[in-house]
Write a protein that holds these residues in place. Sequence first.
Motif, mmCIF file in Angstrom:
data_model
loop_
_atom_site.group_PDB
_atom_site.id
_atom_site.type_symbol
_atom_site.label_atom_id
_atom_site.label_comp_id
_atom_site.label_asym_id
_atom_site.label_seq_id
_atom_site.Cartn_x
_atom_site.Cartn_y
_atom_site.Cartn_z
ATOM 1 N N TYR A 255 0.840 -1.198 0.000
ATOM 2 C CA TYR A 255 0.000 0.000 0.000
ATOM 3 C C TYR A 255 0.877 1.251 0.000
ATOM 4 N N ASP A 256 0.448 2.280 -0.739
ATOM 5 C CA ASP A 256 1.145 3.563 -0.722
ATOM 6 C C ASP A 256 0.943 4.237 0.630
ATOM 7 N N TYR B 113 1.245 7.788 2.891
ATOM 8 C CA TYR B 113 1.265 9.244 2.773
ATOM 9 C C TYR B 113 1.458 9.883 4.143
ATOM 10 N N GLU C 74 0.591 15.135 -2.087
ATOM 11 C CA GLU C 74 -0.113 14.278 -3.024
ATOM 12 C C GLU C 74 0.660 13.015 -3.369
ATOM 13 N N GLU D 147 6.073 2.612 0.533
ATOM 14 C CA GLU D 147 5.061 1.564 0.552
ATOM 15 C C GLU D 147 5.186 0.738 1.825
ATOM 16 N N GLU E 244 -7.263 3.479 3.456
ATOM 17 C CA GLU E 244 -8.259 3.466 2.384
ATOM 18 C C GLU E 244 -8.024 2.229 1.523
ATOM 19 N N TYR E 245 -8.902 1.255 1.685
ATOM 20 C CA TYR E 245 -8.731 0.012 0.951
ATOM 21 C C TYR E 245 -9.126 0.161 -0.513
ATOM 22 N N GLU E 246 -10.001 1.130 -0.783
ATOM 23 C CA GLU E 246 -10.422 1.342 -2.163
ATOM 24 C C GLU E 246 -9.276 1.858 -3.024
ATOM 25 N N THR E 247 -8.375 2.656 -2.410
ATOM 26 C CA THR E 247 -7.261 3.240 -3.161
ATOM 27 C C THR E 247 -5.920 2.620 -2.788
ATOM 28 N N SER E 248 -5.938 1.598 -1.937
ATOM 29 C CA SER E 248 -4.701 0.944 -1.474
ATOM 30 C C SER E 248 -3.731 1.970 -0.897
ATOM 31 N N SER E 249 -4.255 2.795 0.015
ATOM 32 C CA SER E 249 -3.461 3.878 0.592
ATOM 33 C C SER E 249 -3.548 3.867 2.111
#
Length: 232
Positions: A153-154, A156, A160, A165, A206-211
């Motif tokens: 996962y990225d 942050y 942006e 990871e 955020e599992y939808e964006t792998s973040s």
Amino acid sequence: MIRSIQSLINNRIAATDGEVGKVKDMYFDDQTWRLRYLVVETGNWLFGRKVLISPVALGEPDWDAGFFPANLTTDQVKNSPDVNSEKPVSRQEEADLHNHYSWPGFGVGGAGFVTTGMVGAVIDPTVPLDEAVYQDSKSADPHLRSFSQVQGYDVYFTGEHPVGEVADLLIDTSSWRIIAMQIGKGGNGEESGNYFVSTSVVKKIEYETSSLFIDPNEELKQSVDEISPVIE
């Protein structure tokens, strides 16, 4: 003792009367950061079937041999409820597992787990989980995640661009709680590097964006050199 999940993959699980298989993945609660299950691939004796084993069933590991003794029998494993580890685990599947092995319920004192809202107030470990009240027994616990899912996962801090990871997770094996994650190279930001951060500073996944988003306080980061000496 602090261990990385990567170092536990392929460790062997042995029942009281024979070997069960090898650890291939782990499920954890992303709110409490408690390890909930080891995903064990059984190999030829059960045609490669994967089973879930709770840490409450494990004895004292032999770290040098890469070996976990488990307080269960091969017959119990063979006759355990089928759970598709490739899909989200439903609440009912978890209840069936705990009832089959007579494992304590979630949140029971001494089990090392914190109630996640999945099960109501389970106080007496002798009470079968199917007597607990589920809002929707067929749905999956939204906080139960696998290591293989979040690896990569990225990450942050601010801005942006990701700073790296998720490379690995560190577990305190005395409590089976994930205490930190290793952030590996892979981001596009100026701070892209290789260091550890405490799971206590994770703000959101955020599992939808792998973040994965972390509190941007720079003092919360630890370098690999600082934390590596405590990893066995």
